[in-house]
Motif scaffolding. Structure first.
Motif, mmCIF file in Angstrom:
data_model
loop_
_atom_site.group_PDB
_atom_site.id
_atom_site.type_symbol
_atom_site.label_atom_id
_atom_site.label_comp_id
_atom_site.label_asym_id
_atom_site.label_seq_id
_atom_site.Cartn_x
_atom_site.Cartn_y
_atom_site.Cartn_z
ATOM 1 N N THR A 32 0.837 -1.206 0.000
ATOM 2 C CA THR A 32 0.000 0.000 0.000
ATOM 3 C C THR A 32 0.866 1.248 0.000
ATOM 4 N N ALA A 33 1.876 1.272 0.840
ATOM 5 C CA ALA A 33 2.763 2.434 0.939
ATOM 6 C C ALA A 33 3.530 2.660 -0.362
ATOM 7 N N GLY A 34 3.893 1.595 -1.038
ATOM 8 C CA GLY A 34 4.622 1.715 -2.295
ATOM 9 C C GLY A 34 3.806 2.377 -3.392
ATOM 10 N N ARG A 35 2.502 2.221 -3.339
ATOM 11 C CA ARG A 35 1.633 2.860 -4.327
ATOM 12 C C ARG A 35 1.377 4.325 -4.008
ATOM 13 N N ASN A 36 1.690 4.732 -2.787
ATOM 14 C CA ASN A 36 1.457 6.111 -2.338
ATOM 15 C C ASN A 36 2.713 6.644 -1.650
ATOM 16 N N PHE A 37 3.829 6.501 -2.310
ATOM 17 C CA PHE A 37 5.125 6.770 -1.695
ATOM 18 C C PHE A 37 5.385 8.237 -1.370
ATOM 19 N N PHE A 41 4.660 8.841 6.501
ATOM 20 C CA PHE A 41 4.424 7.527 7.083
ATOM 21 C C PHE A 41 3.102 7.467 7.842
ATOM 22 N N ASP A 42 2.816 8.484 8.653
ATOM 23 C CA ASP A 42 1.574 8.452 9.432
ATOM 24 C C ASP A 42 0.347 8.467 8.529
ATOM 25 N N GLU A 43 0.409 9.204 7.434
ATOM 26 C CA GLU A 43 -0.705 9.218 6.486
ATOM 27 C C GLU A 43 -0.849 7.854 5.818
ATOM 28 N N GLN A 44 0.262 7.251 5.444
ATOM 29 C CA GLN A 44 0.224 5.931 4.823
ATOM 30 C C GLN A 44 -0.366 4.891 5.769
ATOM 31 N N LEU A 45 0.009 4.979 7.024
ATOM 32 C CA LEU A 45 -0.496 4.012 8.000
ATOM 33 C C LEU A 45 -2.003 4.157 8.196
ATOM 34 N N LEU A 46 -2.491 5.378 8.263
ATOM 35 C CA LEU A 46 -3.927 5.590 8.425
ATOM 36 C C LEU A 46 -4.706 5.196 7.174
ATOM 37 N N ILE A 47 -4.130 5.407 6.020
ATOM 38 C CA ILE A 47 -4.767 4.957 4.781
ATOM 39 C C ILE A 47 -4.840 3.440 4.758
ATOM 40 N N TYR A 48 -3.750 2.793 5.126
ATOM 41 C CA TYR A 48 -3.728 1.332 5.176
ATOM 42 C C TYR A 48 -4.781 0.804 6.156
ATOM 43 N N ARG A 51 -8.243 1.609 4.141
ATOM 44 C CA ARG A 51 -8.406 1.056 2.789
ATOM 45 C C ARG A 51 -7.092 0.431 2.324
ATOM 46 N N PRO A 52 -6.765 -0.768 2.758
ATOM 47 C CA PRO A 52 -5.487 -1.377 2.373
ATOM 48 C C PRO A 52 -5.361 -1.663 0.874
ATOM 49 N N ASP A 53 -6.473 -1.643 0.156
ATOM 50 C CA ASP A 53 -6.440 -1.936 -1.277
ATOM 51 C C ASP A 53 -6.338 -0.689 -2.148
ATOM 52 N N VAL A 54 -6.183 0.472 -1.542
ATOM 53 C CA VAL A 54 -6.146 1.727 -2.286
ATOM 54 C C VAL A 54 -4.966 1.753 -3.262
ATOM 55 N N THR A 55 -5.185 2.355 -4.421
ATOM 56 C CA THR A 55 -4.112 2.424 -5.419
ATOM 57 C C THR A 55 -3.590 3.830 -5.635
ATOM 58 N N ALA A 56 -4.387 4.858 -5.352
ATOM 59 C CA ALA A 56 -3.923 6.227 -5.546
ATOM 60 C C ALA A 56 -4.654 7.157 -4.584
ATOM 61 N N VAL A 57 -3.885 8.012 -3.938
ATOM 62 C CA VAL A 57 -4.448 8.975 -2.999
ATOM 63 C C VAL A 57 -3.919 10.355 -3.369
ATOM 64 N N LEU A 58 -4.828 11.276 -3.557
ATOM 65 C CA LEU A 58 -4.482 12.668 -3.846
ATOM 66 C C LEU A 58 -5.413 13.583 -3.073
#
Length: 65
Positions: A32-37, A41-48, A51-58
């Motif tokens: 998940t973090a690799g798709r939203n690099f 880190f804290d934003e990536q963790l909360l997104i995971y 929605r662990p299957d998310v592909t793009a966050v903007l």
């Protein structure tokens, strides 16, 4: 507003523990973090956590642009 902060903090702590406690969860988080690099880190963790299957966050402004 404090209640919302408390809920987010609790979600962050639970997810952090779950991810670091299990190698399979860690690998899933890294996918998940690799798709939203570009996110912190804290934003990536909360997104995971949500929605662990998310592909793009903007930001909404970038999606609408």
């Amino acid at each position: 507003m404090a209640r919302k902060f408390d809920l987010i903090s609790e979600l962050y702590e639970r997810t952090c523990f779950a991810v670091t406690d299990n190698p399979v969860n860690w690998q899933s988080f890294l996918k998940t973090a690799g798709r939203n690099f570009r996110l912190r880190f804290d934003e990536q963790l909360l997104i995971y956590a949500q929605r662990p299957d998310v592909t793009a966050v903007l930001e909404i402004e970038r999606w609408n642009g």
